[in-house]
Design an enzyme around this catalytic site. Structure first.
Site, PDB file in Angstrom:
ATOM      1  CG  ASN A  10      28.261 -21.623  -6.181  1.00  0.00           C
ATOM      2  OD1 ASN A  10      28.535 -22.078  -7.325  1.00  0.00           O
ATOM      3  ND2 ASN A  10      28.767 -20.320  -5.956  1.00  0.00           N
ATOM      4  CE  LYS A  12      31.470 -21.022  -3.733  1.00  0.00           C
ATOM      5  NZ  LYS A  12      32.009 -20.351  -3.088  1.00  0.00           N
ATOM      6  CG  HIS A  95      29.897 -16.847  -7.591  1.00  0.00           C
ATOM      7  ND1 HIS A  95      30.938 -16.305  -6.786  1.00  0.00           N
ATOM      8  CD2 HIS A  95      29.467 -17.371  -6.560  1.00  0.00           C
ATOM      9  CE1 HIS A  95      30.996 -16.907  -6.036  1.00  0.00           C
ATOM     10  NE2 HIS A  95      29.951 -17.496  -5.726  1.00  0.00           N
ATOM     11  CD  GLU A  97      33.822 -18.365  -5.919  1.00  0.00           C
ATOM     12  OE1 GLU A  97      33.474 -19.112  -6.433  1.00  0.00           O
ATOM     13  OE2 GLU A  97      33.851 -18.759  -4.971  1.00  0.00           O
ATOM     14  CD  GLU A 167      27.075 -15.837  -3.454  1.00  0.00           C
ATOM     15  OE1 GLU A 167      26.752 -16.077  -2.827  1.00  0.00           O
ATOM     16  OE2 GLU A 167      27.568 -15.292  -4.233  1.00  0.00           O
ATOM     17  N   GLY A 173      33.186 -17.729   1.402  1.00  0.00           N
ATOM     18  CA  GLY A 173      33.935 -18.981   1.591  1.00  0.00           C
ATOM     19  C   GLY A 173      35.101 -18.784   3.192  1.00  0.00           C
ATOM     20  CB  SER A 213      29.744 -18.288   5.964  1.00  0.00           C
ATOM     21  OG  SER A 213      31.140 -17.837   5.213  1.00  0.00           O
TER      22      SER A 213
HETATM   23  C1  PEP Z   1      29.196 -18.393  -3.105  1.00  0.00           C
HETATM   24  O1  PEP Z   1      30.177 -18.595  -3.489  1.00  0.00           O
HETATM   25  O2  PEP Z   1      27.858 -18.426  -3.514  1.00  0.00           O
HETATM   26  C2  PEP Z   1      28.888 -18.332  -1.512  1.00  0.00           C
HETATM   27  C3  PEP Z   1      27.859 -18.018  -0.868  1.00  0.00           C
HETATM   28  O3  PEP Z   1      30.026 -19.399  -0.542  1.00  0.00           O
HETATM   29  P1  PEP Z   1      30.083 -19.750   0.605  1.00  0.00           P
HETATM   30  O4  PEP Z   1      28.641 -19.991   1.402  1.00  0.00           O
HETATM   31  O5  PEP Z   1      30.742 -21.257   1.200  1.00  0.00           O
HETATM   32  O6  PEP Z   1      30.333 -18.934   1.272  1.00  0.00           O
END
Ligand code: PEP
Length: 250
Positions: A10, A12, A95, A97, A167, A173, A213
């Site tokens: 992803n 972003k 997502h 966000e 997630e 992040g 992460s």
């Molecule tokens: C994401 O935004 O889907 C995600 C998992 O981000 P990160 O790997 O940076 O935590």
């Protein structure tokens, strides 16, 4: 039959079209694993150049978002047919966000999931709890509610073909990963929820990713869990680390 792993990046709101082409080139030899489905979910403006850049490779392309209408006066939105015509096969829906910054509700996300299927796109539907919810002990109830709401009127056949990404919001992040036990527990609960809504066969077929992460160091352990069929990768998808995740050690 064993489920095929699916590792999706992803990106972003990162990568201009020219940066995107350069990143695909950098990752080209690193993400070559015929045993794994690899997807780059990219900003809408990058879909066309990335589709072009991955031609002849094992990588598929996805959108990070889409709108629920076919076309018309929705300035700034991207229609599902545009995503399909541009050559993408997947779309991330819900997502955290987008849920948080753009107030996307489960009712709205359900419409997106249905619309994606109408156009032959495979949804990567995200769900996950906040730190407060985890600490309050309501994680599993919350996730079940999200899944049930987002999958209203989705058929068993459609559900079997889709991807759900678990997630935990507190892990996105932040460099804080869920423990393998926490990740497995929730992914298993998601599969049980699918069995409850549909049947065992659908639950066995749907692919469930962990995201939050995931990186070159923790991917092997996470991907070894019985209910974790892949990863949705943010930060690490923009780096050669992504290739290490695609080639995780069994
Ligand atoms: C994401 O935004 O889907 C995600 C998992 O981000 P990160 O790997 O940076 O935590």
């Amino acid at each position: 039959m064993a489920r095929r792993k699916i590792i999706a990046g992803n990106w972003k709101m990162n990568m201009t079209p020219s940066e995107a082409k350069a990143l695909v080139e950098t990752l080209k030899d690193l993400v070559n694993n015929p045993e794994v489905d690899v997807v780059y979910c990219v900003p809408a403006i990058d879909i066309v150049p990335v589709v072009e850049a991955v031609k002849g490779t094992n990588v598929e392309v996805g959108a990070e978002n889409m709108y629920i209408e076919e076309k018309g006066a929705y300035t700034g939105e991207i229609a599902p047919a545009m995503i399909v015509d541009a050559g993408a096969k997947y779309v991330i829906i819900g997502h955290s966000e987008r849920r948080e910054y753009f107030n996307e509700t489960d009712e709205f996300l359900n419409k997106k999931v249905l619309k994606a299927f109408e156009h032959g796109l495979t949804p990567i539907l995200c769900c996950g709890e906040s730190l407060e919810q985890r600490e309050a002990g309501v994680t599993l109830d919350w996730i079940r509610l999200q899944i049930k709401s987002d999958l209203q009127n989705v058929t068993a056949e459609q559900a079997a073909s889709m991807v759900i990404a678990y997630e935990p919001i507190w892990a996105i992040g932040t460099g804080k990963t869920a423990t393998t036990e926490q990740a497995q527990e929730v992914c298993k609960a998601i599969r049980e929820t699918i069995a409850e809504i549909y049947d065992e066969a659908t639950a066995e077929s749907i692919r469930i990713q962990y995201g939050g992460s995931m990186n070159a160091k923790n991917c092997d352990e996470l991907l070894a869990q019985p209910d974790i069929d892949g990863g949705l990768i943010g930060g690490a998808s923009l780096k050669p680390d992504f290739g290490r995740i695609v080639n995780y050690q069994k």
